[in-house]
Scaffold this active site. Sequence first.
Site, PDB file in Angstrom:
ATOM      1  N   ASP A  90       0.873  -1.168   0.000  1.00  0.00           N
ATOM      2  CA  ASP A  90       0.000   0.000   0.000  1.00  0.00           C
ATOM      3  C   ASP A  90       0.917   1.227   0.000  1.00  0.00           C
ATOM      4  O   ASP A  90       2.110   1.135   0.313  1.00  0.00           O
ATOM      5  CB  ASP A  90      -0.959  -0.010   1.203  1.00  0.00           C
TER       6      ASP A  90
HETATM    7  C1  BGC Z   1      -5.069   3.056  -0.137  1.00  0.00           C
HETATM    8  C2  BGC Z   1      -5.094   1.991  -1.222  1.00  0.00           C
HETATM    9  C3  BGC Z   1      -4.937   2.648  -2.563  1.00  0.00           C
HETATM   10  C4  BGC Z   1      -3.638   3.429  -2.585  1.00  0.00           C
HETATM   11  C5  BGC Z   1      -3.354   4.139  -3.885  1.00  0.00           C
HETATM   12  C6  BGC Z   1      -3.865   3.965  -0.259  1.00  0.00           C
HETATM   13  O1  BGC Z   1      -3.979   5.066   0.571  1.00  0.00           O
HETATM   14  O2  BGC Z   1      -5.110   2.445   1.119  1.00  0.00           O
HETATM   15  O3  BGC Z   1      -6.294   1.272  -1.158  1.00  0.00           O
HETATM   16  O4  BGC Z   1      -5.017   1.699  -3.576  1.00  0.00           O
HETATM   17  O5  BGC Z   1      -3.685   4.421  -1.575  1.00  0.00           O
HETATM   18  O6  BGC Z   1      -4.181   5.219  -4.061  1.00  0.00           O
END
Ligand code: BGC
Length: 739
Positions: free
Chosen positions: A267
Amino acid sequence: MVQIQKIILSAVLAVGLLPVSARADLPVYLDRSKPIEERVEDALSRMTLEEKVALCHAQSKFSSAGVRRLGIPEVWLSDGPHGVRAEFNWDNWDYANWTNDACTVFPALTALAATWNPELSALYGKSVGEEARYREKDILLGPGVNISRTPLNGRNFEYMGEDPYLTGEMAVPYIQELQKNGVAACVKHFALNNQEKWRDNVNVKVSDRALYEIYLPAFKRAVQEGKAWSVMGAYNRVWDEHCCHNARLLNDILRGEWGFDGAVVSDWGATHDTKQAALNGLDIEMGSYTDGLATESMYGYDAFYLATPYLEMIKRGEIPESTVDDKARNILRLIFRTAMNTDKPFGSMTTPEHYAAAKQVAVEAIVLLKNNGLLPLDPAKYDNVLVVGENAVRILSDGGGSSELKAKDMFTPLEAIRETYGNGVKFAEGYRTGRPFFGWEEIIPDEILDSLHNEAVELAKKADVVIYIGGLNKNGFQECESTDRREYNLPWNQDKLIEDLVAVNPNLVVANISGNAYAMPWVDKVPAILQSWYLGTMIGPSMADVISGKANPSGKLPFSFPKRLEDNGAHHFGEISYPGIEIPGKGPQQEYLEDIFVGYRWHDTKKIPALFPFGHGLSYTTFKYGKAALSSKEMSDNGTITVTVPVINTGDVDGKETVQLYIQDEKSSLPRPVKELKGFRKIHLAPGQTTEVSFSITPDDLKFFDDSKHEWIAEPGKFKAMIGASSTDIRSTVRFSYK
Ligand code: BGC
């Protein structure tokens, strides 16, 4: 840079399309007739150490490098999961303001789960995959298959409810159809990422039983049946280790037990240590150094944990080079399956077919929670309609965090209700909530809120019928990444507004929008309640069709609506269970004390009735269930038995019903829930029509996870197969024995 790379790539891919006879001197990694593992090894053998390390971290906000020298393309990622997110600048969190990146907004995954229709899940995956393909994405960041443990979780709307079986059944077709477009699913957030509060470092303790029975099954099926090509590591910690480099989760379970051969993507900003990331299963590090994931830092991509620091540790002999070989293998496999897949289709964007698919899902998702006969509202009978509530006009694809989408169109409920009931339909906001912000809220002055409230109540006195469209939205502290809800009740004084409206006009339909359960202190006073969700581009027409009776509601709840927050298992044990307790020097610590008793498993076992139970959803018609019959009363070790039940549409209109199978183990050596969902079928019946619904039951459906043996076991004894219209509305029960 990207352009040059794309030209080289086209040349390389064109070679890949040549007939076999012309390919004699083609390097093995480019020869698509060769098995993928041979191609991976061949590519790997041609790469320098620097090139391998470069694969393992971001090169922009939403891409990671390929191997330019070999014509191996970059990987482009996008959120996910409800559509393809607008483009970002290369290096920061500002949108790039393209004019051609507006998408179809599909209903949120909670809504998809509420359809209980895996065929619609396949259609959803196909459609969103076509949009991702059109936008040249290689990975779509979704679906989310975390379990809704508490209704306060700000991101439950991105998940598929409280039951691992339902979540798994719905996730698999989404992934399979998405990937047919040469776009990888990235199943998230692995694992135990069940709240947003303290999401970066809350340390979860959970029993192995709850882990294997509740929190892992949907991930496992996504990997093994869906064959997902990538998985996203979560932000939180489990057993003191961050999920993105958690040896047990990634090395032992994901790769060891499940045989996952794709890439683990972090993540954004969820990586914390080079050595652990090197050794414990992470492949691609994204979004580091973003300080809370929304702001920038002075560090470049070379400073990522899996960039120069990794290279240097390998060179110094502190980390074996084999770790980067393994990561490169996983990433090459992913690239061959996506960017270098020359069979992938072209893709398409915002087509009439995608709008139709979004509408089909939306219509089947809406749940009729309660109806004393007021619904449907026949347009011929009502010409003095009042709509109240901000969500009737709000663009609900804005906000919520990473799932935010730039909608090409959003047909709002108010517009669609006016199309159905005429332009005379009046509207009052009733309350106002301000713009969506990540992590904080805009405060609206009390005088404004009071006047909106009073205006709505005054107008309600003069209307024939009032349709209330409120609920939650994607603001911080509502349903938005990085914050949880602060309370179980509806915010902004909506409970008082609903009470005041029904007091002056008993013809009140509440048609709230949310991705979570909420308290309904007014439930007994309101004659008709619809649960709508974040239904995307087609939200308005779908709601209007259901309200007017053009479509018959057939959604069923994918999670329980507890009466009070403390009736939910996660909340029963106080702060240590949710949200956890801050311990100086150790950060927030949390224990999942309700264990396997999540959602209806808790309500059933503790005999605490939910306000609306898991699986509940009414229709404008009625379904009568006959007596269930078993093919045999005994199940042997490898045997399968079939349970069959006739269902008849006893009402006046066409309708769809989801027939649910729950299994009860009458006696077991370890505590088990009263019943667990093990099958469901959505059927369509004309008035008077009957059909027989059958389910196969195998020994696997009888098993629980014995943590002392680390094994799934079915114990000999008596079991019940319960056929129901919801988890509490059991219509027929049959008993059988095992062995
Ligand atoms: C989120 C993810 C997301 C990623 C990219 C993170 O803050 O938890 O689910 O895919 O950002 O935007």
